[in-house]
Design a protein around this motif. Structure first.
Motif, PDB file in Angstrom:
ATOM      1  N   ASP A 232      43.304-135.763 -19.572  1.00  0.00           N
ATOM      2  CA  ASP A 232      44.507-135.038 -19.961  1.00  0.00           C
ATOM      3  C   ASP A 232      45.626-135.380 -18.980  1.00  0.00           C
ATOM      4  O   ASP A 232      45.422-135.384 -17.767  1.00  0.00           O
TER       5      ASP A 232
ATOM      6  N   ALA B 109      44.722-129.007  -9.686  1.00  0.00           N
ATOM      7  CA  ALA B 109      45.073-128.882 -11.101  1.00  0.00           C
ATOM      8  C   ALA B 109      44.836-127.439 -11.517  1.00  0.00           C
ATOM      9  O   ALA B 109      43.736-126.903 -11.337  1.00  0.00           O
TER      10      ALA B 109
ATOM     11  N   ALA C 277      48.974-134.551 -16.999  1.00  0.00           N
ATOM     12  CA  ALA C 277      49.629-133.332 -16.516  1.00  0.00           C
ATOM     13  C   ALA C 277      50.682-133.689 -15.474  1.00  0.00           C
ATOM     14  O   ALA C 277      50.533-134.677 -14.747  1.00  0.00           O
TER      15      ALA C 277
ATOM     16  N   LEU D 183      53.443-137.940 -13.590  1.00  0.00           N
ATOM     17  CA  LEU D 183      52.310-137.549 -14.420  1.00  0.00           C
ATOM     18  C   LEU D 183      51.050-138.230 -13.912  1.00  0.00           C
ATOM     19  O   LEU D 183      51.080-139.391 -13.509  1.00  0.00           O
TER      20      LEU D 183
ATOM     21  N   ARG E 172      44.121-128.181 -20.301  1.00  0.00           N
ATOM     22  CA  ARG E 172      44.687-129.018 -21.353  1.00  0.00           C
ATOM     23  C   ARG E 172      46.207-129.073 -21.322  1.00  0.00           C
ATOM     24  O   ARG E 172      46.768-129.440 -20.316  1.00  0.00           O
ATOM     25  N   GLU E 173      46.885-128.666 -22.409  1.00  0.00           N
ATOM     26  CA  GLU E 173      48.338-128.797 -22.465  1.00  0.00           C
ATOM     27  C   GLU E 173      49.062-127.809 -21.544  1.00  0.00           C
ATOM     28  O   GLU E 173      50.250-127.950 -21.290  1.00  0.00           O
TER      29      GLU E 173
ATOM     30  N   CYS F 135      48.250-127.436 -18.365  1.00  0.00           N
ATOM     31  CA  CYS F 135      47.803-127.829 -17.032  1.00  0.00           C
ATOM     32  C   CYS F 135      48.946-128.475 -16.252  1.00  0.00           C
ATOM     33  O   CYS F 135      49.784-129.177 -16.817  1.00  0.00           O
ATOM     34  N   ALA F 136      48.987-128.210 -14.976  1.00  0.00           N
ATOM     35  CA  ALA F 136      49.900-128.872 -14.051  1.00  0.00           C
ATOM     36  C   ALA F 136      49.186-128.928 -12.710  1.00  0.00           C
ATOM     37  O   ALA F 136      48.214-128.201 -12.477  1.00  0.00           O
TER      38      ALA F 136
END
Length: 167
Positions: A62, A86, A64, A56, A90-91, A93-94
């Motif tokens: 944030d 990226a 990711a 991570l 937000r949630e 995202c990777a």
């Protein structure tokens, strides 16, 4: 008026796309998908994850997951300090480790071809390939790929962990 008479600063005809390179393969970023490039960032490793799940990292506050798609593709990186791409917000995202990023203009009459043979899970999501200026680019469902990577990152098979096996 012919093309010869066109102003030299006129924009080329076609669709502008961003593409990134992992090893020798170029992949297109889907239109409308949020994407940002970062310098190498420290990643906090996660226990019991696949070797291609780097951990991570924090992107603008944030957290990711970061994946090494080169390891899945069997590609070697010539650049040990790779960039991070990226994708999403937000949630959702990777990030992927990438070697390079560029912008290309895809002419409107560019033919597409079936994707080349690819390892799992990329083969499941590859849509087609196209060639621009003698460089092949793979167009794939990157959003779907990020979902598959998240699902497959864990090394623990939860289906085998049942109340009967734990005594």
């Amino acid at each position: 008026m012919t093309d010869v008479d066109a102003p030299a600063d006129a924009a080329p005809a076609g669709e502008f796309r961003h593409a990134f390179r992992i090893g020798t393969r170029w992949l297109l970023i889907p239109l409308g998908m949020p994407a940002e490039v970062y310098p190498p960032l420290p990643c906090a490793r996660l226990p019991f994850t696949q070797h291609w799940c780097l951990g991570l990292a924090s992107f603008r506050g944030d957290v990711a997951p970061v994946y090494d798609l080169a390891a899945l593709l069997g590609e070697r990186s010539a650049n040990p300090s790779r960039y991070l791409l990226a994708l999403g917000r937000r949630e959702a995202c990777a990030a992927l480790g990438i070697d390079d990023i560029t912008g290309i203009t895809v002419p409107p009459d560019t033919p597409t071809a079936p994707p080349p043979p690819l390892p799992e899970p990329l083969s499941e999501l590859a849509q087609h390939s196209l060639t621009v200026d003698a460089v092949p680019y793979l167009d794939s469902d990157l959003g779907g790929l990020l979902v598959l990577l998240a699902q497959r990152a864990c090394q623990i098979n939860f289906a085998t962990l049942t109340s009967e096996s734990v005594r």
